[in-house]
Design an enzyme around this catalytic site. Structure first.
Site, PDB file in Angstrom:
ATOM      1  N   GLY A  13      18.893   7.227 -14.395  1.00  9.15           N
ATOM      2  CA  GLY A  13      17.435   7.104 -14.260  1.00  9.15           C
ATOM      3  C   GLY A  13      16.843   8.292 -13.529  1.00  9.15           C
ATOM      4  N   HIS A  14      17.396   9.488 -13.742  1.00  8.12           N
ATOM      5  CA  HIS A  14      17.038  10.675 -12.950  1.00  8.12           C
ATOM      6  C   HIS A  14      15.614  11.171 -13.206  1.00  8.12           C
ATOM      7  CE1 HIS A  14      17.909  12.547 -16.794  1.00  8.12           C
ATOM      8  NE2 HIS A  14      17.399  13.676 -16.357  1.00  8.12           N
ATOM      9  N   ARG A  15      14.970  10.680 -14.257  1.00  9.66           N
ATOM     10  CA  ARG A  15      13.603  11.165 -14.524  1.00  9.66           C
ATOM     11  C   ARG A  15      12.544  10.221 -13.940  1.00  9.66           C
ATOM     12  NH1 ARG A  15      14.382  13.297 -20.631  1.00  9.66           N
ATOM     13  NH2 ARG A  15      15.141  15.394 -20.134  1.00  9.66           N
ATOM     14  N   SER A 110      14.971  -4.892  -5.215  1.00 11.57           N
ATOM     15  CA  SER A 110      13.542  -4.737  -4.933  1.00 11.57           C
ATOM     16  C   SER A 110      13.080  -5.898  -4.057  1.00 11.57           C
ATOM     17  CB  SER A 110      12.743  -4.734  -6.236  1.00 11.57           C
ATOM     18  OG  SER A 110      11.369  -4.782  -5.937  1.00 11.57           O
ATOM     19  N   SER A 111      12.164  -5.643  -3.156  1.00 11.12           N
ATOM     20  CA  SER A 111      11.760  -6.674  -2.180  1.00 11.12           C
ATOM     21  C   SER A 111      11.107  -7.876  -2.859  1.00 11.12           C
ATOM     22  CB  SER A 111      10.771  -6.087  -1.175  1.00 11.12           C
ATOM     23  OG  SER A 111       9.601  -5.656  -1.852  1.00 11.12           O
ATOM     24  N   CYS A 112      10.671  -7.700  -4.126  1.00 12.28           N
ATOM     25  CA  CYS A 112       9.964  -8.806  -4.798  1.00 12.28           C
ATOM     26  C   CYS A 112      10.937  -9.869  -5.294  1.00 12.28           C
ATOM     27  CB  CYS A 112       9.154  -8.284  -5.974  1.00 12.28           C
ATOM     28  SG  CYS A 112      10.219  -7.705  -7.280  1.00 12.28           S
ATOM     29  N   TYR A 139      12.522 -10.562 -13.967  1.00 13.60           N
ATOM     30  CA  TYR A 139      12.994  -9.295 -13.376  1.00 13.60           C
ATOM     31  C   TYR A 139      13.828  -9.594 -12.135  1.00 13.60           C
ATOM     32  CZ  TYR A 139      12.584  -4.913 -10.682  1.00 13.60           C
ATOM     33  OH  TYR A 139      12.836  -3.789  -9.929  1.00 13.60           O
ATOM     34  N   LYS A 143      17.771  -8.554 -11.248  1.00 11.96           N
ATOM     35  CA  LYS A 143      18.127  -7.737 -10.083  1.00 11.96           C
ATOM     36  C   LYS A 143      19.083  -8.503  -9.158  1.00 11.96           C
ATOM     37  CE  LYS A 143      16.284  -3.685 -10.540  1.00 11.96           C
ATOM     38  NZ  LYS A 143      17.106  -2.468 -10.437  1.00 11.96           N
ATOM     39  N   LEU A 169       7.427   0.918  -3.669  1.00 14.39           N
ATOM     40  CA  LEU A 169       7.553   2.372  -3.582  1.00 14.39           C
ATOM     41  C   LEU A 169       6.378   3.063  -4.263  1.00 14.39           C
ATOM     42  CD1 LEU A 169      11.311   2.526  -4.571  1.00 14.39           C
ATOM     43  CD2 LEU A 169      10.354   2.627  -2.253  1.00 14.39           C
ATOM     44  N   HIS A 182       2.134  -0.213 -10.648  1.00 11.57           N
ATOM     45  CA  HIS A 182       2.012  -0.947  -9.381  1.00 11.57           C
ATOM     46  C   HIS A 182       0.654  -0.627  -8.772  1.00 11.57           C
ATOM     47  CE1 HIS A 182       6.486  -0.791  -9.785  1.00 11.57           C
ATOM     48  NE2 HIS A 182       6.315  -2.039  -9.433  1.00 11.57           N
ATOM     49  N   ARG A 212       1.116  -6.049   1.527  1.00 12.18           N
ATOM     50  CA  ARG A 212       2.229  -5.310   0.940  1.00 12.18           C
ATOM     51  C   ARG A 212       2.666  -4.200   1.881  1.00 12.18           C
ATOM     52  NH1 ARG A 212       2.205  -9.095  -1.720  1.00 12.18           N
ATOM     53  NH2 ARG A 212       2.252  -9.345  -4.013  1.00 12.18           N
ATOM     54  N   ASP A 272      -2.584 -12.852  -7.568  1.00 11.69           N
ATOM     55  CA  ASP A 272      -2.290 -12.212  -6.277  1.00 11.69           C
ATOM     56  C   ASP A 272      -0.792 -11.955  -6.128  1.00 11.69           C
ATOM     57  OD1 ASP A 272      -4.760 -13.743  -4.026  1.00 11.69           O
ATOM     58  OD2 ASP A 272      -4.672 -11.753  -4.958  1.00 11.69           O
TER      59      ASP A 272
HETATM   60  O1  GFB Z   1       1.971  -3.633  -6.980  1.00  8.64           O
HETATM   61  P1  GFB Z   1       1.778  -4.883  -7.752  1.00  8.64           P
HETATM   62  O2  GFB Z   1       1.461  -4.773  -9.212  1.00  8.64           O
HETATM   63  O3  GFB Z   1       3.101  -5.760  -7.661  1.00  8.64           O
HETATM   64  O4  GFB Z   1       0.594  -5.786  -7.088  1.00  8.64           O
HETATM   65  P2  GFB Z   1       3.690  -6.785  -6.591  1.00  8.64           P
HETATM   66  C1  GFB Z   1       0.484  -5.902  -5.695  1.00  8.64           C
HETATM   67  C2  GFB Z   1      -0.819  -6.612  -5.374  1.00  8.64           C
HETATM   68  O5  GFB Z   1      -1.904  -5.688  -5.648  1.00  8.64           O
HETATM   69  C3  GFB Z   1      -1.085  -7.856  -6.239  1.00  8.64           C
HETATM   70  C4  GFB Z   1      -2.903  -6.357  -6.387  1.00  8.64           C
HETATM   71  O6  GFB Z   1      -1.665  -8.841  -5.407  1.00  8.64           O
HETATM   72  C5  GFB Z   1      -2.101  -7.327  -7.255  1.00  8.64           C
HETATM   73  O7  GFB Z   1      -2.978  -8.365  -7.738  1.00  8.64           O
HETATM   74  N1  GFB Z   1      -3.692  -5.382  -7.165  1.00  8.64           N
HETATM   75  C6  GFB Z   1      -5.008  -5.110  -6.942  1.00  8.64           C
HETATM   76  C7  GFB Z   1      -3.269  -4.629  -8.196  1.00  8.64           C
HETATM   77  N2  GFB Z   1      -5.466  -4.224  -7.849  1.00  8.64           N
HETATM   78  C8  GFB Z   1      -4.392  -3.890  -8.643  1.00  8.64           C
HETATM   79  C9  GFB Z   1      -4.254  -3.009  -9.748  1.00  8.64           C
HETATM   80  O8  GFB Z   1      -5.211  -2.350 -10.206  1.00  8.64           O
HETATM   81  N3  GFB Z   1      -3.012  -2.907 -10.289  1.00  8.64           N
HETATM   82  C10 GFB Z   1      -1.940  -3.622  -9.809  1.00  8.64           C
HETATM   83  N4  GFB Z   1      -0.736  -3.477 -10.394  1.00  8.64           N
HETATM   84  N5  GFB Z   1      -2.033  -4.510  -8.770  1.00  8.64           N
HETATM   85  C11 GFB Z   1       5.813  -6.291  -7.975  1.00  8.64           C
HETATM   86  C12 GFB Z   1       6.768  -7.016  -8.907  1.00  8.64           C
HETATM   87  O9  GFB Z   1       5.014  -7.250  -7.337  1.00  8.64           O
HETATM   88  O10 GFB Z   1       6.533  -5.590  -6.964  1.00  8.64           O
HETATM   89  C13 GFB Z   1       7.704  -6.036  -9.534  1.00  8.64           C
HETATM   90  O11 GFB Z   1       6.032  -7.702  -9.911  1.00  8.64           O
HETATM   91  C14 GFB Z   1       8.239  -5.007  -8.550  1.00  8.64           C
HETATM   92  O12 GFB Z   1       8.776  -6.768 -10.096  1.00  8.64           O
HETATM   93  C15 GFB Z   1       7.254  -4.526  -7.525  1.00  8.64           C
HETATM   94  O13 GFB Z   1       9.354  -5.521  -7.914  1.00  8.64           O
HETATM   95  C16 GFB Z   1       7.921  -3.751  -6.421  1.00  8.64           C
HETATM   96  O14 GFB Z   1       4.031  -6.067  -5.340  1.00  8.64           O
HETATM   97  O15 GFB Z   1       2.830  -8.009  -6.463  1.00  8.64           O
END
Ligand code: GFB
Length: 313
Positions: A13-15, A110-112, A139, A143, A169, A182, A212, A272
């Site tokens: 996964g180097h890229r 991953s912490s999730c 997922y 993991k 990250l 993310h 977060r 959320d």
């Molecule tokens: O980073 P995120 O998509 O993943 O969302 P998780 C974190 C929080 O940010 C959630 C809010 O409460 C989202 O509703 N959020 C607000 C947004 N605006 C946005 C936006 O525009 N885009 C996104 N994406 N979120 C993930 C796991 O959970 O954590 C994965 O689903 C992975 O498997 C990752 O492990 C590290 O932190 O909630």
């Protein structure tokens, strides 16, 4: 077996966001025998192709940074892709590494994948002690299976495979697609485009109340190399910054860095997810590593990268 400058090190996964940071960090330390394969050269979801690759190359060390990853929305709508591809990738690589005699492998969780309502901050022993967050349970189970595979191969075959658990990250090389990314890269892009287009509002998913923790990917890479150089254990280790912010605070921080002066609008039709997932990093700190990059500084560095890469500015 110790890591030496000419150790043969395969970065799967180097890229990607993590893999590219690990390659950069290894090169900076003078490791000159780095092995990589593009997706077009090696399909990591094909166990036979991966076994053939490992039997030919026989790497001394492996950083398993390849995975299908995405934010909360992508996990929620493509659960089959996430569980299938991640199981195929980790099964192929961990089994082939063992057959090829690779003694040391670092696997990224991953912490999730901790239970949704586990006590905070999350200790490594809380894994598999409660129900998962539904939006990414597919997922998460993939993991968790990878972590259990490391433990099983260590027990049965005497390997030294180390599973680590990074927090959320971000950084250069991230995915900025608004549907699959993310939160942090999504907000950088949303605020940048709102500022450039003279918009008055930016829409934030959810209520803004979840908390977060964020770690710059260069710090993660530093921690992974540090662990391979200084730690010969195989116990699961959390890798985080030790502090967290609400999504609202994060949005306000990104808005300040980008220079957006409009309003935030919260779309509560979007999930959320987990209310909080702050990692307990005392095990990592005891081994001698701490995160260095503060969140605002990291966002600023990432925004600069985004401007250069995506907009040629
Ligand atoms: O980073 P995120 O998509 O993943 O969302 P998780 C974190 C929080 O940010 C959630 C809010 O409460 C989202 O509703 N959020 C607000 C947004 N605006 C946005 C936006 O525009 N885009 C996104 N994406 N979120 C993930 C796991 O959970 O954590 C994965 O689903 C992975 O498997 C990752 O492990 C590290 O932190 O909630």
């Amino acid at each position: 077996m110790d890591l030496t400058p000419d150790s043969k090190i395969y970065i799967a996964g180097h890229r990607g966001l993590v893999g590219s940071a690990i390659v950069k960090r290894l090169a900076k330390s003078g490791y000159c025998n780095l092995l990589t394969r593009a997706h077009s050269e090696l399909d990591l979801t094909d166990p036979l192709a991966v076994l053939d690759f490992f039997e030919k190359e026989r790497p001394d060390y492996v950083f398993l940074a390849a995975a299908r990853v995405g934010g909360i929305h992508a996990n929620n709508i493509y659960p089959a892709d996430f569980i299938r591809d991640n199981l195929f990738i980790e099964l192929s690589i961990i089994d082939a590494a063992c057959r090829a005699g690779t003694k040391r492998l670092l696997f990224l969780g991953s912490s999730c994948i901790y239970p949704k309502m586990a006590p905070q901050p999350l200790k490594e022993e809380y894994l598999m002690t409660g129900p998962l967050e539904p939006t990414n349970s597919a997922y998460a189970l993939a993991k968790i299976a990878g972590i259990e595979m490391c433990r099983a191969y260590n027990r049965q075959y005497g390997m030294q495979y180390l599973p680590v658990m990074p927090t959320n990250l971000y950084g250069p090389g991230d995915n900025f697609d608004l549907e699959t990314s993310h939160v942090l890269p999504a907000l950088i892009r949303k605020f940048h485009e709102a500022k450039s287009d003279g918009k008055k509002t930016v829409t934030i998913w959810g209520t803004g109340t979840p908390k977060r923790e964020f770690l710059h990917v260069d710090d993660l890479a530093d921690a992974c190399v540090y662990l391979m150089e200084h730690y010969d254990g195989t116990e699961l280790i959390n890798i985080g910054s030790g502090t967290d912010v609400t999504i609202r605070e994060l949005a306000e921080m990104v808005g300040r860095v980008v220079g957006f002066e409009g309003e935030l609008v919260f779309d509560s039709n979007k999930p959320d997810g987990t209310p909080r997932k702050l990692l307990d990093v005392s095990r990592l700190n005891a081994i001698g590593w701490r995160a260095k990059t503060g969140l605002e500084e990291g966002i600023r560095k990432t925004y600069q990268w985004y401007l250069k890469q995506s907009l040629g500015e």
